[in-house]
Design an enzyme around this catalytic site. Structure first.
Site, PDB file in Angstrom:
ATOM      1  N   TRP A 165      17.777  24.481 -11.819  1.00 51.20           N
ATOM      2  CA  TRP A 165      16.984  25.689 -12.018  1.00 51.20           C
ATOM      3  C   TRP A 165      17.953  26.675 -12.654  1.00 51.20           C
ATOM      4  CZ3 TRP A 165      17.030  30.850 -10.576  1.00 51.20           C
ATOM      5  CH2 TRP A 165      15.817  31.548 -10.720  1.00 51.20           C
ATOM      6  N   GLU A 194      -1.544  37.169  -0.276  1.00 51.42           N
ATOM      7  CA  GLU A 194      -1.123  35.763  -0.337  1.00 51.42           C
ATOM      8  C   GLU A 194      -2.048  34.963  -1.262  1.00 51.42           C
ATOM      9  OE1 GLU A 194       1.376  34.129   0.286  1.00 51.42           O
ATOM     10  OE2 GLU A 194       0.744  32.058   0.500  1.00 51.42           O
ATOM     11  N   ASN A 249      25.288  23.856  -7.320  1.00 54.00           N
ATOM     12  CA  ASN A 249      24.097  24.653  -6.993  1.00 54.00           C
ATOM     13  C   ASN A 249      24.598  26.011  -6.542  1.00 54.00           C
ATOM     14  OD1 ASN A 249      21.785  25.733  -5.793  1.00 54.00           O
ATOM     15  ND2 ASN A 249      21.970  24.493  -3.958  1.00 54.00           N
ATOM     16  N   GLY A 250      24.265  27.063  -7.285  1.00 56.60           N
ATOM     17  CA  GLY A 250      24.725  28.401  -6.902  1.00 56.60           C
ATOM     18  C   GLY A 250      25.135  29.198  -8.121  1.00 56.60           C
ATOM     19  N   LYS A 266      -0.784  32.982  -4.545  1.00 54.85           N
ATOM     20  CA  LYS A 266      -1.029  31.541  -4.720  1.00 54.85           C
ATOM     21  C   LYS A 266      -1.632  31.271  -6.092  1.00 54.85           C
ATOM     22  CE  LYS A 266       0.733  30.306  -2.363  1.00 54.85           C
ATOM     23  NZ  LYS A 266       1.726  30.419  -1.331  1.00 54.85           N
ATOM     24  N   ARG A 274      13.502  21.796  -5.889  1.00 55.64           N
ATOM     25  CA  ARG A 274      14.530  22.850  -5.891  1.00 55.64           C
ATOM     26  C   ARG A 274      14.834  23.385  -7.294  1.00 55.64           C
ATOM     27  NH1 ARG A 274      17.398  23.120  -1.207  1.00 55.64           N
ATOM     28  NH2 ARG A 274      19.088  24.140  -2.325  1.00 55.64           N
ATOM     29  N   CYS A 329      18.392  24.454  -7.602  1.00 56.26           N
ATOM     30  CA  CYS A 329      19.105  23.246  -8.007  1.00 56.26           C
ATOM     31  C   CYS A 329      19.210  22.293  -6.819  1.00 56.26           C
ATOM     32  CB  CYS A 329      20.512  23.508  -8.519  1.00 56.26           C
ATOM     33  SG  CYS A 329      20.586  24.638  -9.893  1.00 56.26           S
ATOM     34  N   HIS A 359      -8.898  53.713  -5.536  1.00 59.87           N
ATOM     35  CA  HIS A 359      -7.792  54.542  -6.014  1.00 59.87           C
ATOM     36  C   HIS A 359      -7.156  53.983  -7.277  1.00 59.87           C
ATOM     37  CE1 HIS A 359      -8.059  56.990  -2.402  1.00 59.87           C
ATOM     38  NE2 HIS A 359      -8.292  55.844  -1.770  1.00 59.87           N
ATOM     39  N   LYS A 392      11.566  25.845  -5.147  1.00 60.20           N
ATOM     40  CA  LYS A 392      11.107  25.949  -3.756  1.00 60.20           C
ATOM     41  C   LYS A 392      11.975  26.902  -2.945  1.00 60.20           C
ATOM     42  CE  LYS A 392       8.491  24.802  -0.293  1.00 60.20           C
ATOM     43  NZ  LYS A 392       7.188  25.465  -0.278  1.00 60.20           N
ATOM     44  N   GLU A 448       0.992  31.943  -9.006  1.00 61.40           N
ATOM     45  CA  GLU A 448       2.143  31.057  -9.161  1.00 61.40           C
ATOM     46  C   GLU A 448       1.784  29.656  -9.640  1.00 61.40           C
ATOM     47  OE1 GLU A 448       4.448  30.038  -5.656  1.00 61.40           O
ATOM     48  OE2 GLU A 448       2.703  30.329  -4.381  1.00 61.40           O
TER      49      GLU A 448
HETATM   50  O1  M6R Z   1      11.887  29.620   1.994  1.00 59.38           O
HETATM   51  P1  M6R Z   1      11.358  31.010   2.096  1.00 59.38           P
HETATM   52  O2  M6R Z   1      10.191  31.126   2.965  1.00 59.38           O
HETATM   53  O3  M6R Z   1      12.421  32.008   2.460  1.00 59.38           O
HETATM   54  O4  M6R Z   1      10.902  31.366   0.614  1.00 59.38           O
HETATM   55  C1  M6R Z   1      10.490  32.651   0.271  1.00 59.38           C
HETATM   56  C2  M6R Z   1       9.690  32.630  -1.006  1.00 59.38           C
HETATM   57  O5  M6R Z   1      10.480  32.201  -2.069  1.00 59.38           O
HETATM   58  C3  M6R Z   1       8.479  31.701  -0.890  1.00 59.38           C
HETATM   59  O6  M6R Z   1       7.692  32.067   0.198  1.00 59.38           O
HETATM   60  C4  M6R Z   1       7.628  31.743  -2.173  1.00 59.38           C
HETATM   61  O7  M6R Z   1       7.098  33.006  -2.381  1.00 59.38           O
HETATM   62  C5  M6R Z   1       6.523  30.706  -2.008  1.00 59.38           C
HETATM   63  N1  M6R Z   1       6.985  29.418  -2.372  1.00 59.38           N
HETATM   64  C6  M6R Z   1       5.319  31.032  -2.785  1.00 59.38           C
HETATM   65  O8  M6R Z   1       4.309  30.117  -2.522  1.00 59.38           O
END
Ligand code: M6R
Length: 617
Positions: A75, A490, A101-102, A494, A27, A2, A513, A612, A497
């Site tokens: 969010w 990673e 937010n929270g 990517k 956010r 949020c 395996h 984010k 997501e």
């Molecule tokens: O802000 P942070 O690095 O702590 O965030 C951790 C994850 O939420 C973040 O890396 C997330 O996996 C990425 N946005 C994915 O691309």
């Protein structure tokens, strides 16, 4: 999760709020709303959907005049995304309005008590419970808004950044924080104030800001200097006014179609900014204040425990290889969410490194607090300056990547790896686990990385072509070994997501395996097969895939001929030290997922269900 932003002053509040919400949409973006006050009237508009939907709704029939107001981009946590659950929320009397937010964890108990006192609830949110609690306290104790907010917050359990407005006090609003960020922008001569989850909504108006600390609140009035109080004991708090370094062009797309693409292309500069002033090859040193000030902690450490989530966790896995290989310090890499809840054994001789782009990730932050309580020395690797994790840790190094707005992390990852590499090299030299010559060689190579990334970006068209061939695949496998195993993870993250295609990353040798059963002629497999990283073993893995008709997209070192003969597609990266290859091999994988997502018509910068910074656990 949020985004909240608001304005009080002499300008029209609406454009400031709506533009601010657009900047904070990273956010959360499942619903949006805002409130304005003018001529004794509260105007509250909210809707399921994006800020652009809110803007459309407002344009239809809302008078947007007014010099005080605030807005929210959501969010969802409590209550599905719909118009009613969107923020702001009124209190029962509709005299008070809140954005939040929270999460209020004990909302259910409070809600039941309020229902008994005759309160009704329109939404399923915890936020509506909080605003009614504030109203109830205000009535019961006959206190002003500020006091009522303070008393209410002392009754709730959870996390919040809130802004509250009271029709009876139309020249002020109250803000408070615990666990979710709030920045207050201060206009000239205290004539106007801005509030926001981060400074981006007000950067063109003021460079002066206060960041509330956890457990603090402020009543913000026109023409009055801000007073910050401790929520628990009401004590006045001395605060620092920081000078912001952020500039407007850093938070705009600058001609790129998406923030993600802009941020991929920014990596040469971001990596340079990360090592600038730290890496001094001519003097044969790496200067990192955080380590220099606490060198013995690192040199005497029994082990390093890295805590992080998501992409930052993958950077932590790369760091495990770096610290063990270069500095010969044992490393464990933990998910913040697991670490904080499993009563880990931590001693004073452990160094905990928390990695977080946003510096606000709830699980990483909680892990930091727990490690500190247990006596560990905690070091932060964050991008956002002044973020909660950056402040909570004993020392740290910023990544200096600049704002990362695309939800998918790109430059945050490579700059985290850059900082962690510098740390490993510095400690390796101190410990004598690498020679001066090796150290020097690494610095030279690191200095060349930005240009190599720049040159590598020229493969964009080729990657786009590969993306067009495989965009309709329903599954992908990503394989890598050693330093590039985390890169495989990673790459898969990517793709998942932003394209919503199922993808898994594995250490290449693990394929036999289990995952090998998935391979047929419909399965694209991205294999990282750079020259120095167990190359022959990876080549054997590639042969195994070929025998099962899998489609091979190989990331190889320039000039490779062996893999070229077997793979369906080959993407070449410039040669470098094996430990530095993740900084290069990552780039084509970022581009591949970007192009597939664009071709599938996905919302690349704001993928579904994500936000984010994950400030709830
Ligand atoms: O802000 P942070 O690095 O702590 O965030 C951790 C994850 O939420 C973040 O890396 C997330 O996996 C990425 N946005 C994915 O691309």
């Amino acid at each position: 999760m949020c985004g909240i932003t608001g304005y009080i002053g002499y300008r029209e509040a609406y454009p400031i709020i709506i533009n601010g919400l657009k900047r904070l949409e990273y956010r959360g973006y499942d619903s949006a709303g805002l409130v304005l006050y003018n001529n004794d009237e509260i105007k509250l508009v909210k809707t399921k959907g994006k800020v652009s939907d809110l803007e459309k709704k407002i344009q239809e029939n809302t008078d947007t005049s007014g010099t005080i107001g605030f807005g929210h981009t959501r969010w969802a946590t409590h209550g599905v995304p719909n118009d009613v659950n969107s923020h702001p929320h009124y209190s029962e009397s509709e005299n008070l309005v809140i954005i939040h937010n929270g999460i209020i964890e004990n909302y259910d108990t409070i809600k039941k008590a309020l229902i008994e006192r005759g309160y009704t609830f329109k939404s399923d949110t915890d936020t509506e419970v909080l605003i009614n609690l504030i109203e109830e306290i205000k009535k019961k104790h006959k206190v002003k808004l500020g006091k009522a907010v303070q008393l209410a917050l002392n009754e709730v359990v959870g996390a919040y950044a809130i802004t509250v407005f009271d029709k009876e006090k139309p020249d002020e609003f109250v803000v408070a924080r615990l666990g979710s960020p709030i920045a207050i922008g201060i206009g000239e001569d205290n004539k106007e104030f801005f509030i926001a989850s981060d400074a981006s909504p007000f950067i063109e108006y003021t460079k002066n800001a206060i960041y509330l600390e956890d457990g603090e609140m402020a009543i913000i009035k026109r023409d009055r200097e801000i007073r910050v109080r401790n929520i628990k004991d009401d004590a006045l708090v001395k605060y620092d006014v920081l000078e912001l370094k952020l500039s407007l062009d850093q938070i705009e797309k600058g001609g790129f179609d998406h923030f993600m693409l802009k941020e991929i292309y920014e990596q040469p500069k971001a990596i340079t900014d990360t090592f600038r002033g730290r890496m001094l090859p001519n003097e044969g040193i790496i200067k990192m204040q955080g380590i220099d000030d606490h060198k013995q902690k690192f040199l005497n450490a029994n082990r390093i425990i890295i805590v992080a989530c998501g992409t930052s966790w993958h950077a932590g896995l790369v760091a495990e290889y770096l610290f063990e290989d270069i500095a010969r310090i044992p490393v464990e890499v933990e998910y913040g969410s697991e670490f904080r809840y499993r009563n880990p054994i931590i001693t004073e001789n452990d160094v905990v490194i928390a990695i977080s782009q946003s510096g606000e990730t709830a699980d990483t932050l909680a892990a930091v607090k727990m490690a500190k309580e247990k006596g560990a020395f905690v070091y932060g690797v964050c991008n956002v300056v002044g973020s909660s994790i950056a402040r909570e840790t004993n020392a740290g190094s910023y990544t200096h990547a600049g704002p990362e707005i695309g939800v998918a992390s790109t430059k945050a990852f490579t700059t985290q790896i850059t900082v962690l590499t510098l740390m490993a090299l510095k400690l390796g030299l101190e410990k004598g686990s690498i020679s001066k010559t090796e150290f020097h060689q690494y610095l030279i190579e690191m200095g060349l990385i930005p240009d190599k990334v720049e040159n590598l970006l020229a493969i964009d068209d080729k990657v786009k072509e590969i993306a067009s061939i495989y965009k309709d695949a329903t599954n992908f496998l990503y394989l890598g070994r050693g330093f590039n195993f985390p890169v495989a993870l990673e790459g898969a993250l990517k793709l998942k997501e932003i394209s919503y295609i199922h993808a898994e990353g594995y250490p290449a040798a693990e394929m036999k395996h289990g995952p090998i059963a998935l391979i047929d002629e419909n399965m694209p497999i991205v294999v990282i097969a750079t020259k120095k990283g167990h190359y022959d073993k990876v080549v054997s893995n590639i042969q195994e895939i070929k025998s099962r008709n899998g489609k091979i997209i190989a990331v190889v070192t320039e000039g490779d001929t062996t893999v070229k003969e077997i793979a369906d597609h080959v993407i070449e990266i410039p040669e470098t030290e094996e430990a530095l290859t993740p900084l290069l091999t990552t780039i084509p994988l970022q581009l591949l997922s970007y192009h597939i997502a664009v071709m599938l018509g996905r919302n690349v910068d704001q993928p579904r269900n994500l936000a984010k910074s994950v400030t709830v656990e």
